[in-house]
Scaffold this motif. Structure first.
Motif, mmCIF file in Angstrom:
data_model
loop_
_atom_site.group_PDB
_atom_site.id
_atom_site.type_symbol
_atom_site.label_atom_id
_atom_site.label_comp_id
_atom_site.label_asym_id
_atom_site.label_seq_id
_atom_site.Cartn_x
_atom_site.Cartn_y
_atom_site.Cartn_z
ATOM 1 N N PHE A 23 0.785 -1.235 0.000
ATOM 2 C CA PHE A 23 0.000 0.000 0.000
ATOM 3 C C PHE A 23 0.814 1.282 0.000
ATOM 4 O O PHE A 23 0.250 2.365 0.028
ATOM 5 C CB PHE A 23 -0.982 0.032 1.200
ATOM 6 N N ARG A 24 2.136 1.192 -0.031
ATOM 7 C CA ARG A 24 2.941 2.415 -0.113
ATOM 8 C C ARG A 24 4.152 2.174 -1.005
ATOM 9 O O ARG A 24 4.653 1.047 -1.087
ATOM 10 C CB ARG A 24 3.392 2.870 1.268
ATOM 11 N N PRO A 25 4.624 3.202 -1.710
ATOM 12 C CA PRO A 25 5.794 3.045 -2.569
ATOM 13 C C PRO A 25 7.074 3.013 -1.743
ATOM 14 O O PRO A 25 7.070 3.276 -0.539
ATOM 15 C CB PRO A 25 5.737 4.288 -3.454
ATOM 16 N N GLY A 26 8.174 2.688 -2.423
ATOM 17 C CA GLY A 26 9.466 2.706 -1.750
ATOM 18 C C GLY A 26 9.720 1.457 -0.944
ATOM 19 O O GLY A 26 9.259 0.366 -1.286
ATOM 20 N N PRO A 27 10.469 1.602 0.160
ATOM 21 C CA PRO A 27 10.848 0.427 0.944
ATOM 22 C C PRO A 27 9.623 -0.259 1.523
ATOM 23 O O PRO A 27 8.852 0.338 2.255
ATOM 24 C CB PRO A 27 11.750 1.003 2.045
ATOM 25 N N GLY A 28 9.460 -1.529 1.190
ATOM 26 C CA GLY A 28 8.240 -2.221 1.570
ATOM 27 C C GLY A 28 8.394 -3.221 2.687
ATOM 28 O O GLY A 28 7.432 -3.915 3.023
ATOM 29 N N THR A 29 9.580 -3.327 3.275
ATOM 30 C CA THR A 29 9.811 -4.297 4.340
ATOM 31 C C THR A 29 9.760 -3.618 5.693
ATOM 32 O O THR A 29 10.409 -2.593 5.906
ATOM 33 C CB THR A 29 11.176 -4.991 4.169
ATOM 34 N N ALA A 30 9.004 -4.221 6.602
ATOM 35 C CA ALA A 30 8.950 -3.747 7.986
ATOM 36 C C ALA A 30 9.496 -4.833 8.908
ATOM 37 O O ALA A 30 9.340 -6.027 8.635
ATOM 38 C CB ALA A 30 7.520 -3.402 8.386
ATOM 39 N N VAL A 31 10.120 -4.396 9.981
ATOM 40 C CA VAL A 31 10.470 -5.310 11.062
ATOM 41 C C VAL A 31 9.382 -5.152 12.117
ATOM 42 O O VAL A 31 9.138 -4.045 12.600
ATOM 43 C CB VAL A 31 11.858 -4.995 11.657
ATOM 44 N N VAL A 32 8.718 -6.263 12.447
ATOM 45 C CA VAL A 32 7.532 -6.247 13.300
ATOM 46 C C VAL A 32 7.816 -7.066 14.554
ATOM 47 O O VAL A 32 8.194 -8.234 14.469
ATOM 48 C CB VAL A 32 6.316 -6.849 12.556
ATOM 49 N N GLY A 33 7.619 -6.460 15.727
ATOM 50 C CA GLY A 33 7.814 -7.223 16.953
ATOM 51 C C GLY A 33 7.992 -6.345 18.162
ATOM 52 O O GLY A 33 7.789 -5.127 18.117
ATOM 53 N N SER A 34 8.370 -6.972 19.251
ATOM 54 C CA SER A 34 8.713 -6.235 20.465
ATOM 55 C C SER A 34 10.034 -5.511 20.246
ATOM 56 O O SER A 34 10.773 -5.800 19.290
ATOM 57 C CB SER A 34 8.850 -7.196 21.641
ATOM 58 N N ALA A 35 10.359 -4.588 21.141
ATOM 59 C CA ALA A 35 11.622 -3.855 21.013
ATOM 60 C C ALA A 35 12.808 -4.813 20.999
ATOM 61 O O ALA A 35 13.729 -4.658 20.187
ATOM 62 C CB ALA A 35 11.755 -2.838 22.146
ATOM 63 N N ALA A 36 12.772 -5.827 21.866
ATOM 64 C CA ALA A 36 13.884 -6.776 21.930
ATOM 65 C C ALA A 36 14.035 -7.530 20.617
ATOM 66 O O ALA A 36 15.158 -7.767 20.140
ATOM 67 C CB ALA A 36 13.679 -7.754 23.080
ATOM 68 N N GLN A 37 12.897 -7.935 20.020
ATOM 69 C CA GLN A 37 12.964 -8.658 18.757
ATOM 70 C C GLN A 37 13.462 -7.772 17.626
ATOM 71 O O GLN A 37 14.277 -8.208 16.796
ATOM 72 C CB GLN A 37 11.583 -9.218 18.418
ATOM 73 N N VAL A 38 12.997 -6.550 17.569
ATOM 74 C CA VAL A 38 13.435 -5.634 16.519
ATOM 75 C C VAL A 38 14.928 -5.367 16.647
ATOM 76 O O VAL A 38 15.664 -5.368 15.653
ATOM 77 C CB VAL A 38 12.620 -4.333 16.571
ATOM 78 N N ILE A 39 15.389 -5.147 17.855
ATOM 79 C CA ILE A 39 16.827 -4.929 18.072
ATOM 80 C C ILE A 39 17.625 -6.143 17.614
ATOM 81 O O ILE A 39 18.680 -6.011 16.972
ATOM 82 C CB ILE A 39 17.102 -4.613 19.550
ATOM 83 N N GLU A 40 17.123 -7.339 17.907
ATOM 84 C CA GLU A 40 17.815 -8.561 17.489
ATOM 85 C C GLU A 40 17.941 -8.629 15.968
ATOM 86 O O GLU A 40 18.998 -8.983 15.430
ATOM 87 C CB GLU A 40 17.067 -9.784 18.009
ATOM 88 N N ARG A 41 16.863 -8.279 15.256
ATOM 89 C CA ARG A 41 16.925 -8.300 13.794
ATOM 90 C C ARG A 41 17.917 -7.252 13.276
ATOM 91 O O ARG A 41 18.673 -7.517 12.340
ATOM 92 C CB ARG A 41 15.538 -8.026 13.203
ATOM 93 N N LEU A 42 17.903 -6.064 13.861
ATOM 94 C CA LEU A 42 18.819 -5.018 13.406
ATOM 95 C C LEU A 42 20.271 -5.406 13.684
ATOM 96 O O LEU A 42 21.168 -5.103 12.884
ATOM 97 C CB LEU A 42 18.479 -3.687 14.075
#
Length: 358
Positions: A301-320
């Motif tokens: 539904f939006r142009p450009g970067p289409g990937t989101a990291v979804v989760g708790s803060a701890a999970q998002v930090i782990e992915r980053l």
């Protein structure tokens, strides 16, 4: 440790700004408040993307309202402004605002650029970009020179700049993302920070290895940046529920416009993202989870970067942190609404990216 973490600023703002019902009124006061918040929270600047407003007046206004900690990254299409004029604009900006300018090189699409009278196909866009930015780099480094190339024939370029001298060395930095072979080659030869969109780590690792190999062939090394959208909540279930809501509030007209309008998109980066969801709108967001906490649904539904990291803060930090292990040292992050989520991300995610490893 990330060397830089940037936020994102555009005037299309709100909880789901691709729909009129999810968009809020935005004026100069709002945008300067957002920029001041970004600086106060400790982000190193913001990407100002091509959107409703031209980036030059917007970037100038925000730079005037902030201090040295806010460095605008201006998205610029090569070829729409003569390279000598663009270089003079860049040097003026840096002289007025203390050397804070960076360029986000946007190659665009053939269809979009035709609106501006520039008719170049995919590979030709990169040839134009390579010549264009090589000229801008030399001019923003303070050189005066003649140039005769495929697209430009310049005489005494930079001679009229007079006492307008460079503030940054060796030149105004170039940030750029391109996933095709011509794009990677252009990056390897000319840019300072190579940008990519979020993908599962094994796919991104392969691409970054190609980028580094091509840069090494030219005797260069590049910083690596990643552009990501975040959906962070107290728990993983709450985060996925927030992603579900984005699907629920998006109209069928928006889905049709976004998916149909980009079906013939010639950008390889877009094609790589599209393959992650195949144009399918799921009943629940998590049906498209391609890797733990990675959701390609934003590009539905939006142009450009289409990937989101979804989760708790701890999970998002782990992915980053996984991306950091691949050599990513720069992040350009966003979440909606931009103002409120700048606080959430600035208080929960940014400190972890600033930590030194123990």
């Amino acid at each position: 440790m990330a060397s830089e973490v940037l936020w994102y600023i555009i005037p299309r703002e709100g909880a789901y700004p691709w729909e009129p019902s999810g968009r809020r009124q935005v004026d100069l006061g709002y945008l300067t408040q957002l920029a001041a918040t970004v600086e106060r929270l400790g982000f190193s600047g913001a990407l100002l993307a091509t959107d409703l407003y031209d980036v030059w007046p917007l970037g100038s206004a925000l730079a005037a309202a902030t201090g040295p900690g806010f460095k605008p990254l201006l998205a610029v299409h090569p070829g729409l402004i003569a390279p000598t004029l663009l270089a003079k604009m860049a040097l003026t900006f840096d002289n007025l605002f203390g050397g804070r300018l960076r360029f986000n090189v946007v190659n665009g699409s053939t269809t979009a650029l035709r609106e501006y009278g520039l008719d170049v196909e995919h590979d030709e866009r990169y040839a134009l970009s390579a010549e264009y930015w090589s000229i801008v780099k030399r001019l923003t480094a303070g050189e005066v020179f003649d140039h005769r190339g495929r697209f430009y024939d310049l005489k005494s370029a930079g001679a009229s700049f007079g006492d307008l001298r460079p503030v940054q060395t060796p030149h105004v930095p170039l940030w750029f993302g391109g996933s095709s072979e011509p794009g990677i080659e252009m990056a390897a030869q000319h840019v300072d920070v190579y940008l990519t969109w979020g993908e599962p780590a094994h796919l991104l690792k392969e691409k970054l290895e190609r980028v580094r190999q091509r840069a090494a062939a030219h005797g260069r090394t590049l910083r690596i940046g990643l552009r990501l959208h975040l959906i962070v909540r107290d728990t993983e279930d709450e985060a996925w529920a927030a992603a579900d809501r984005l699907l629920d509030v998006t109209s069928q007209e928006t889905y049709a416009r976004q998916l149909g309008g980009n079906a013939a998109e010639d950008g390889v980066g877009w094609q790589r993202q599209f393959r992650q969801h195949g144009g399918r709108v799921p009943a629940r967001a998590r049906e498209l989870e391609t890797h733990p906490n990675l959701w390609p649904g934003m590009s539905l539904f939006r142009p450009g970067p289409g990937t989101a990291v979804v989760g708790s803060a701890a999970q998002v930090i782990e992915r980053l942190k996984e991306y950091e292990e691949l050599g990513v040292d720069t992040f350009i992050l966003s979440a909606n609404p931009l103002l409120e989520e700048a606080y959430r991300i600035g208080e929960t995610i940014l400190p972890a990216l600033r930590e030194h490893p123990s």
